[in-house]
Write an enzyme that holds these catalytic residues in place. Sequence first.
Site, mmCIF file in Angstrom:
data_model
loop_
_atom_site.group_PDB
_atom_site.id
_atom_site.type_symbol
_atom_site.label_atom_id
_atom_site.label_comp_id
_atom_site.label_asym_id
_atom_site.label_seq_id
_atom_site.Cartn_x
_atom_site.Cartn_y
_atom_site.Cartn_z
ATOM 1 N N GLY A 101 62.520 42.850 36.567
ATOM 2 C CA GLY A 101 61.977 43.173 37.789
ATOM 3 C C GLY A 101 61.289 41.800 38.189
ATOM 4 N N ALA A 102 61.895 40.703 38.074
ATOM 5 C CA ALA A 102 61.146 39.346 38.389
ATOM 6 C C ALA A 102 61.610 38.725 39.687
ATOM 7 C CB ALA A 102 61.371 38.273 37.180
ATOM 8 N N ARG A 142 60.704 39.501 42.601
ATOM 9 C CA ARG A 142 59.533 39.450 43.589
ATOM 10 C C ARG A 142 58.465 39.947 43.021
ATOM 11 N NH1 ARG A 142 60.900 44.768 46.193
ATOM 12 N NH2 ARG A 142 62.733 45.511 45.249
ATOM 13 N N VAL A 148 67.828 48.615 34.681
ATOM 14 C CA VAL A 148 67.372 48.941 33.329
ATOM 15 C C VAL A 148 67.695 50.457 32.955
ATOM 16 C CG1 VAL A 148 65.494 47.153 33.606
ATOM 17 C CG2 VAL A 148 64.962 49.393 34.201
ATOM 18 N N ASN A 179 58.439 44.784 33.321
ATOM 19 C CA ASN A 179 57.825 44.789 34.759
ATOM 20 C C ASN A 179 58.472 45.609 35.609
ATOM 21 O OD1 ASN A 179 55.951 43.540 36.810
ATOM 22 N ND2 ASN A 179 58.327 43.172 37.623
ATOM 23 N N SER A 229 49.978 50.894 35.033
ATOM 24 C CA SER A 229 49.058 50.848 36.289
ATOM 25 C C SER A 229 47.706 51.782 36.032
ATOM 26 C CB SER A 229 49.814 51.856 37.124
ATOM 27 O OG SER A 229 49.061 52.105 38.429
ATOM 28 N N TYR A 280 54.686 59.097 39.498
ATOM 29 C CA TYR A 280 54.440 57.588 39.039
ATOM 30 C C TYR A 280 53.231 57.660 37.891
ATOM 31 C CZ TYR A 280 52.894 52.792 39.785
ATOM 32 O OH TYR A 280 52.679 51.257 39.449
ATOM 33 N N ALA A 326 52.263 60.003 35.883
ATOM 34 C CA ALA A 326 52.641 60.462 34.695
ATOM 35 C C ALA A 326 53.642 59.511 33.906
ATOM 36 C CB ALA A 326 53.353 61.712 34.868
ATOM 37 N N LYS A 349 53.540 56.357 34.138
ATOM 38 C CA LYS A 349 52.684 55.018 33.752
ATOM 39 C C LYS A 349 51.939 55.521 32.693
ATOM 40 C CE LYS A 349 54.115 51.733 36.414
ATOM 41 N NZ LYS A 349 55.013 50.548 35.807
#
Length: 248
Positions: free
Chosen positions: A13-14, A16, A65, A91, A143, A156, A158, A160
């Site tokens: 996820g690079a 941006r 991914v 990421n 996060s 989200y 859960a 993380k």
Amino acid sequence: MNRLEGRIALVTGASRGIGRAIALRLAEEGADIGINFLTDQHHAEAVAQEVRDRGRRALPFQADVREDRAVREMVQRVEHFFGRIDVLVNNAGIEHEEPIEATTGEHWDETFAVNVKGLFFCSRAVGGRMEAGSGGAIVNIASRFGFLGDPNSIAYGASKAAVVNLTKALAKRYAPGVRVNCVAPAYTPTDMMAHVSEAYMAGTQEATPLKRFATPEDTAAAVAFLASGDAAFTTGQTILVDGGYTLK
Ligand SMILES: NC(=O)c1ccc[n+]([C@@H]2O[C@H](COP(=O)([O-])OP(=O)(O)OC[C@H]3O[C@@H](n4cnc5c(N)ncnc54)[C@H](OP(=O)(O)O)[C@@H]3O)[C@@H](O)[C@H]2O)c1
């Protein structure tokens, strides 16, 4: 600092946001960078050029991914181009911010597929190769919501929290050759957060002891530390980069 001189890093996820900042910081520390993206080839190419402008090699690698086979093929392509992978940064992530009542099964599954399963597939594909080679470092991105229960971001949060747990399990599995750590950022203005209201932003800033938002560069700095030899005796840990937000 040149703590990653001669290293090869793959950042998922690079294209941006925080992933772009991580790619650039690792390049500034001396690493060549594989730039994973899902759909945004244009921005992935632009990040690759920014890395090259810093005197390092870079190439974008498209892969979802969520797909184990696609991840394994990406790892092969990265190794074919660069020779090996020394640093993996997991990421890539998504969030559906919505109340519990609006959280569909599809949104739940999609969130876990990218944030948890995708991270697992990438770590397993690269961790095994690192273990068989000369070792390495994996850094996951969680996060603050992995530590705070938020009813408006339930899947989200859960997912993380699962990343924090996976970090510990993977650290045990791949020791002693591979260190696995995690960075948990606070609210960071990126495309992911483009929808949040002015009121949310003001409230978040006020509730943060250091009285500002996180920047992508704040997270990138913590990633660079954990990827480097400065963290040689650190594994299984999560660093909160949240300006003290969770200190309650
Ligand atoms: N922003 C925040 O406030 C914040 C706070 C705490 C943690 N985080 C975490 O930090 C990470 C980056 O967030 P961000 O704000 O930079 O997000 P972003 O701006 O939305 O960027 C997300 C990145 O992930 C990639 N991606 C999404 N799904 C993918 C998949 N299935 N396979 C491969 N790549 C995929 C995207 O690729 P394409 O561009 O090709 O679509 C993009 O490069 C995430 O893990 C997020 O949960 C963010």
